[in-house]
Write a protein that holds these residues in place. Structure first.
Motif, PDB file in Angstrom:
ATOM      1  N   LYS A 236       0.835  -1.197   0.000  1.00  0.00           N
ATOM      2  CA  LYS A 236       0.000   0.000   0.000  1.00  0.00           C
ATOM      3  C   LYS A 236       0.866   1.243   0.000  1.00  0.00           C
ATOM      4  N   SER A 237       0.230   2.358  -0.259  1.00  0.00           N
ATOM      5  CA  SER A 237       0.985   3.577  -0.489  1.00  0.00           C
ATOM      6  C   SER A 237       0.121   4.797  -0.208  1.00  0.00           C
ATOM      7  N   HIS A 238       0.744   5.817   0.341  1.00  0.00           N
ATOM      8  CA  HIS A 238       0.079   7.116   0.482  1.00  0.00           C
ATOM      9  C   HIS A 238       0.965   8.194  -0.120  1.00  0.00           C
ATOM     10  N   GLU A 239       0.316   9.185  -0.687  1.00  0.00           N
ATOM     11  CA  GLU A 239       1.047  10.364  -1.136  1.00  0.00           C
ATOM     12  C   GLU A 239       0.672  11.542  -0.245  1.00  0.00           C
ATOM     13  N   PHE A 240       1.605  12.449  -0.101  1.00  0.00           N
ATOM     14  CA  PHE A 240       1.345  13.703   0.610  1.00  0.00           C
ATOM     15  C   PHE A 240       1.333  14.809  -0.434  1.00  0.00           C
ATOM     16  N   HIS A 241       0.197  15.472  -0.537  1.00  0.00           N
ATOM     17  CA  HIS A 241       0.034  16.482  -1.586  1.00  0.00           C
ATOM     18  C   HIS A 241      -0.156  17.877  -1.015  1.00  0.00           C
ATOM     19  N   VAL A 242       0.463  18.829  -1.683  1.00  0.00           N
ATOM     20  CA  VAL A 242       0.149  20.233  -1.449  1.00  0.00           C
ATOM     21  C   VAL A 242      -0.849  20.609  -2.543  1.00  0.00           C
ATOM     22  N   LEU A 243      -2.051  20.994  -2.136  1.00  0.00           N
ATOM     23  CA  LEU A 243      -3.087  21.278  -3.129  1.00  0.00           C
ATOM     24  C   LEU A 243      -2.829  22.628  -3.792  1.00  0.00           C
TER      25      LEU A 243
END
Lengths: 450, 450
Positions: A236-243
């Protein structure tokens, strides 16, 4: 009387100036000595991003070739601050820092199977003995092979948390927006090795929390989203995004239950309503600044990263956790800044304080020595050591230099101006939208508590 | 009574241990948690160099492919210390730090003429658009092109002193002796730009003096010698050598007048007697750790790094000044160490203090808490913050761990041993060849002054 004051002041100035020179540990920072020289901002700004052009105009970055950037002294100061913050967070989480070669033998990538999956975005080259290497975009193979080289490892040696901060390479065909998408970039990459899936999942939770803290402490608004494991692979994987509208990923979020995912991981029937609670999803663009992968044994099996316990040998369960350091800085600046002003993520401005002495030939010029006096005293405050730059472009009006400092985004601007010639000299301090007129002792007291 | 003491001590231990955990800014360092795990030294040591094999055995460096090294946590700590020292020296000399891309377009090297001069030691590659780049071994072209891009520059913008610390690449065919000759290495490279030859010569003197100070402060014996400008070119050049039998350069020195030169620059008739005073020359091998070049206009003319004054445009006069950071560390260790013991250059040991608690099950075990108590208190001393590692391999005897610490070269070793169970506990402190038995307060006082 006024002449006498002036003489005393000149004496004080000379005495303090030589005192400053003697403090060998503090480098004095003068705008007139900065490389490159400060320039007028260009008028023909592109408007695709808020911050990219100002970062060029303000000598933060420079580029000679497509997708390749120099971090100029201002830019590198910000990056080094970010590195120090990340180092502290990583070490607090029990991670150890090392430094892997940039060149990875493609033989390792053939073992892991990534060689065929990764396309033309990887820079490849041959050495003079015709051995093929790649310029590493990430180091899963290299670190797994390194860990494996220290066999035999026992369960008591686990977990292993090792990270590095180094330049990574990717031959982006559509490099753009300065540091947001470049072909060389600084990345923090952490690799974790656990004895089983349960332990690896606990590690995953821990590190994801560290990331939450890190981005929060920097004051950069972010969103953690479910993500595709892509060519790196894993469970599994998560991304951290700056919108941000300049982001290249589409992020779907539920305003009701908090569910959030990269559009890549959602099947067609889940694109409109939340799969958890049924609420309508909203779509925004995101800049990926961090990525976590629960890798499982994808790399540890082919590259033999094993440990031994009473039952024999077992593959380690891995995770990998990246932060694009230069991209995070640029994304933070992009979303925080306004059209007229760069705003830096918390604690990342190249200098905390910009000090502005009077213009040459002005009525206030006799108060100039207070500027260098303040420079010395502010450098004595632990949190402000090496954090003061004096804008000594004395040909320019105070107003013009104030505007420059404001545009650049120095968190604190101090003007030695008209009130500095008072019997009790007063200084103008600007922070965010506040202006204060403070005596020297009040000013120092203010800085000690801010 | 002894039971009571023991209870009090356990309480003190628990209280201090939790106190340590709360000091989030200090990472606790435990040998049992170190990656890679501490190993027994191999018996089959190669004897070509004194230090290369011990650096592998003691987890300072590791290598997976010929000429490519990982700096393991111990090694990286030493390198980061050296970087901090060099940064401080450079900034004191008024230099500004930046960070150039590793990839340099070969079009720039064609302009300077270096493309044809440099042979197969340069890694070259093409991007997906078939543009050719090289992995930079030095950055004369890149920095000159950068400076040129900020035209127009005036004489008031000079001198410009800019440096970086980054990985450099060289496809060494005979990479050997670990970090002494590797294909990727960390280098500090400073480039200076002056308005004329006189100013450039003054800069040259200044920087060469900075190098003298730097090597002297590190306690690394070195020799400054006249050198060939080689393919980098220019007007004059000096190399800084660490004299050692494993060096690859031949250095001729006059014991009478101090004249010293690389054999490369001497004509046949000057190989035996000093060209200055006629004394017989002695020959030694040297490891080149620094190199200074007075470049003149070799790069500024073809790459248009000009400045303007009242007479029009003029090329800048350049200098470049390199220090091989990883090589300097390795060369320093090589010449300082003995066959039985690594000795680190001053202030570069990965940890200043190794603390050794009693063996598990030993009579002294009840004094273990003093070890963690000391760890906490030593970390409170400014110069020792984050500088303590506890060798908590409690299965091993104190003697065995002492020998390990001695071989590794920790400058200060503290044993919590037999005398720690006294009513007034005493600790054994070893530094160089001295052994002291000190109370807690005397021990702390000693560290504050050493």
């Amino acid at each position: 009387m006024s002449l006498l004051m002036s003489k005393q002041r000149i004496k004080a100035f000379l005495s303090f100036n030589s005192k400053i020179q003697r403090i060998s540990k503090v480098q004095l920072h003068r705008m007139t000595k900065m490389f490159p020289p400060i320039r007028e901002a260009k008028i023909d700004k592109k408007i695709e991003t808020i911050s990219t052009e100002p970062m060029f105009d303000h000598n933060i970055i420079s580029s000679q070739h497509s997708g390749l950037f120099t971090l100029l002294p201002f830019g590198l100061r910000a990056v080094e601050k970010l590195i120090n913050i990340i180092d502290a967070q990583m070490k607090k989480a029990g991670c150890q820092k090392l430094y892997l070669p940039h060149l990875t033998s493609t033989s390792l990538w053939k073992k892991s199977g990534r060689y065929d999956d990764c396309g033309s975005e990887i820079f490849r080259l041959h050495d003079s003995k015709n051995h093929e290497y790649l310029l590493s975009p990430t180091h899963e193979e290299a670190i797994t092979s390194l860990v494996s080289s220290f066999q035999p490892l026992s369960h008591s040696n686990l977990p292993i948390y090792v990270y590095q901060i180094s330049t990574k390479f990717r031959d982006e065909k559509r490099s753009k927006h300065g540091l947001l998408r470049s072909r060389e970039f600084l990345m923090k990459d952490l690799y974790t090795f656990d004895k089983n899936l349960t332990a690896a999942k606990d590690t995953y939770k821990t590190i994801v929390n560290v990331y939450d803290d890190l981005f929060t402490n920097l004051g950069i608004p972010f969103k953690k989203v479910k993500a595709n494991v892509g060519t790196i692979g894993g469970i599994k994987s998560h991304e951290f995004h700056v919108l941000s509208d300049v982001g290249e990923d589409s992020i779907l979020s539920c305003t009701s239950c908090g569910f959030s995912a990269n559009i890549d991981v959602l099947s067609d029937e889940h694109l409109n309503t939340c799969q958890s609670c049924g609420t309508a999803l909203i779509t925004k663009k995101g800049i990926e600044v961090g990525h976590s992968f629960l890798l499982g044994t994808k790399y540890s099996v082919p590259l033999s990263a094993q440990f031994k316990d009473e039952d024999g040998f077992h593959p380690m369960y891995m995770g990998c956790y990246g932060i694009g350091i230069t991209r995070l800085l640029a994304a933070g600046i992009e979303v925080l800044s306004t059209e007229n002003q760069l705003i830096w993520p918390k604690n990342l401005a190249p200098f905390k304080v910009c000090l502005i002495p009077p213009k040459r030939g002005s009525k206030e010029e006799c108060a100039s020595h207070w500027c260098y006096h303040l420079e010395y005293l502010i450098n004595e405050i632990a949190n402000y050591k090496d954090e003061v730059v004096v804008d000594d472009r004395l040909k320019l009006t105070v107003g013009k230099r104030y505007n420059y400092a404001k545009e650049f985004g120095f968190p604190i601007i101090i003007i030695v101006g008209k009130s500095a010639v008072n019997r009790i000299p007063m200084f103008e301090l600007f922070q965010e939208n506040n202006k204060m007129v403070l005596s020297q002792s009040d000013l120092l007291q203010y800085l000690k508590t801010h």
